[in-house]
Scaffold this motif. Sequence first.
Motif, mmCIF file in Angstrom:
data_model
loop_
_atom_site.group_PDB
_atom_site.id
_atom_site.type_symbol
_atom_site.label_atom_id
_atom_site.label_comp_id
_atom_site.label_asym_id
_atom_site.label_seq_id
_atom_site.Cartn_x
_atom_site.Cartn_y
_atom_site.Cartn_z
ATOM 1 N N ILE A 212 0.704 -1.193 -0.128
ATOM 2 C CA ILE A 212 -0.163 0.089 0.045
ATOM 3 C C ILE A 212 0.890 1.445 -0.013
ATOM 4 C CG2 ILE A 212 -1.914 1.279 1.211
ATOM 5 C CD1 ILE A 212 -2.907 -1.365 2.406
ATOM 6 N N PHE B 171 2.943 -1.009 6.991
ATOM 7 C CA PHE B 171 2.269 -2.321 6.713
ATOM 8 C C PHE B 171 3.204 -2.945 5.528
ATOM 9 C CE2 PHE B 171 -0.136 -4.247 3.094
ATOM 10 C CZ PHE B 171 -1.234 -5.174 3.751
ATOM 11 N N ARG C 289 -5.598 -6.542 8.186
ATOM 12 C CA ARG C 289 -4.745 -5.290 8.685
ATOM 13 C C ARG C 289 -4.614 -4.218 7.298
ATOM 14 N NH1 ARG C 289 -1.227 -3.690 12.398
ATOM 15 N NH2 ARG C 289 0.741 -2.378 11.768
ATOM 16 N N ALA C 290 -4.781 -4.864 6.156
ATOM 17 C CA ALA C 290 -4.825 -3.921 4.794
ATOM 18 C C ALA C 290 -6.119 -3.245 4.794
ATOM 19 C CB ALA C 290 -4.701 -4.886 3.637
ATOM 20 N N ASN D 163 -7.027 5.507 6.265
ATOM 21 C CA ASN D 163 -6.965 6.570 5.090
ATOM 22 C C ASN D 163 -8.025 7.322 4.766
ATOM 23 O OD1 ASN D 163 -4.274 5.956 4.774
ATOM 24 N ND2 ASN D 163 -4.473 4.671 3.264
ATOM 25 N N GLU E 207 0.515 4.266 0.774
ATOM 26 C CA GLU E 207 0.326 5.451 1.812
ATOM 27 C C GLU E 207 -0.500 4.643 2.704
ATOM 28 O OE1 GLU E 207 -1.590 9.946 1.969
ATOM 29 O OE2 GLU E 207 -1.520 8.777 0.093
ATOM 30 N N SER E 208 0.230 4.708 3.947
ATOM 31 C CA SER E 208 -0.399 4.319 5.189
ATOM 32 C C SER E 208 0.181 5.223 6.475
ATOM 33 C CB SER E 208 0.334 2.956 5.269
ATOM 34 O OG SER E 208 -0.381 2.354 6.587
ATOM 35 N N VAL F 197 -5.618 -0.334 7.354
ATOM 36 C CA VAL F 197 -4.813 0.840 6.577
ATOM 37 C C VAL F 197 -5.986 1.494 5.745
ATOM 38 C CG1 VAL F 197 -3.367 1.396 4.993
ATOM 39 C CG2 VAL F 197 -2.797 -0.284 6.510
ATOM 40 N N GLY F 198 -6.846 0.992 4.845
ATOM 41 C CA GLY F 198 -7.551 1.763 4.004
ATOM 42 C C GLY F 198 -8.913 2.339 4.935
ATOM 43 N N ILE G 171 -8.566 -0.642 -1.265
ATOM 44 C CA ILE G 171 -8.251 -2.108 -0.830
ATOM 45 C C ILE G 171 -9.263 -3.068 -1.077
ATOM 46 C CG2 ILE G 171 -7.586 -3.045 1.511
ATOM 47 C CD1 ILE G 171 -5.565 -0.890 0.227
#
Length: 391
Positions: free
Chosen positions: A67, A74, A82-83, A90, A69-70, A86-87, A346
């Motif tokens: 990814i 990650f 976990r992805a 954001n 930008e987090s 992150v989304g 994501i």
Amino acid sequence: MSAPPPSKTNRWSWRSQAFRGLVYQVIAVAAIGLMVWLLAHNTLENMRVRGIQSGFDFLKSSAGFDIGESLFPFDSAEPYWRAFLVGLANTLRVALVGIVLTTLIGTLIGVGRFSRNALVRGLCSAYVEFFRNVPVLLQLLMWYLLLTELLPASYEAWQAGPFFLSKSGINFPIPDWAPGHLWAAIGLLAGVALAWMHQGWARRRFEATGKPPSIFWAPLAVILGAGLVGWIVGGAPTAMSVPKEGEFAIEGGGSLTPEFIAVLLGLTVYTAAFVAEVVRAGIQSVPRGQAEASAALGLNKGQEMRLVMLPQAMRVIIPPLTNQYLNLTKNSSLAVAIGYPDVVSIANTALNQTGRAVECIAIVMAVYLTTSLATSLLMNWYNDRAAIKER
């Protein structure tokens, strides 16, 4: 001769309106539940017949993609859940910052439409008419193209002191983390609470005596002062990570990517145009006599707007303002068009890799439903506090 007393109806009798209403509600809820169950059952059965896997067990598997930008580290080897986290982070970052900026800009533009200066009034009107009539997706693309086409490459970045601006975004200094920063954050939160109490006290004094607050910047001074005290108590850390030119890119410091900047600018300027109209309508709903009474008390135009007009207009402003906050949050899903890795982006990647379309869409729906309901609850609470109480 007095009339006979009315007969009492058993509340569990079919003659009772309350009992009939309860029965109808139970039947309606049961019918809706049955429809949802049939839809879910048929979907799962059709997926089973076609050999399509289902379930949320894929969330524990390795994501297998990076990814760009987090807010926290990650790695592609980490699981899908976990992805998605992150989304979600954001998405919330764009929504929360956008709501704050939209409120400030929209309020200033809305108030500016009442300015006695014809130039200011005209510019505010032109802003509203232009930005609210251009689709938000086109505005996102416009800002993104401006940032990525007109700005220089990172090795030729424009510099203003420790700040850099290039196709890679904005680079700026950030503090090196230390416990003192946590104390400063605690101080700022305490300052916000004190400023809230101060504003309540000042408003009660104004309502009781008609005397306006003498210091306009007192709440801001309280917040900054409390944060400064917390920073000093934490040891007054001063170490900074300052960006500098590298061989191929800007190194060190913090950064905002062009995708994030484009999404934030697009959503903010678009929604602020609608917020400005909400504010204008709310102020116009206040009787003109209130302005005349303010002038009689010796209030200037700024004090009149801040202490008399806006507080009374809030009962009209808050409900449609809530809708604009919800629209901004949901419109953030368009960020996928310019490559910003929000929860929709994501989910699209996870869907393409796993084929779990129903599950990925359900996660996205749950995210936006939860954030929207939380925003509505918070604004409804604030609306109850801001409502004018009859005495």
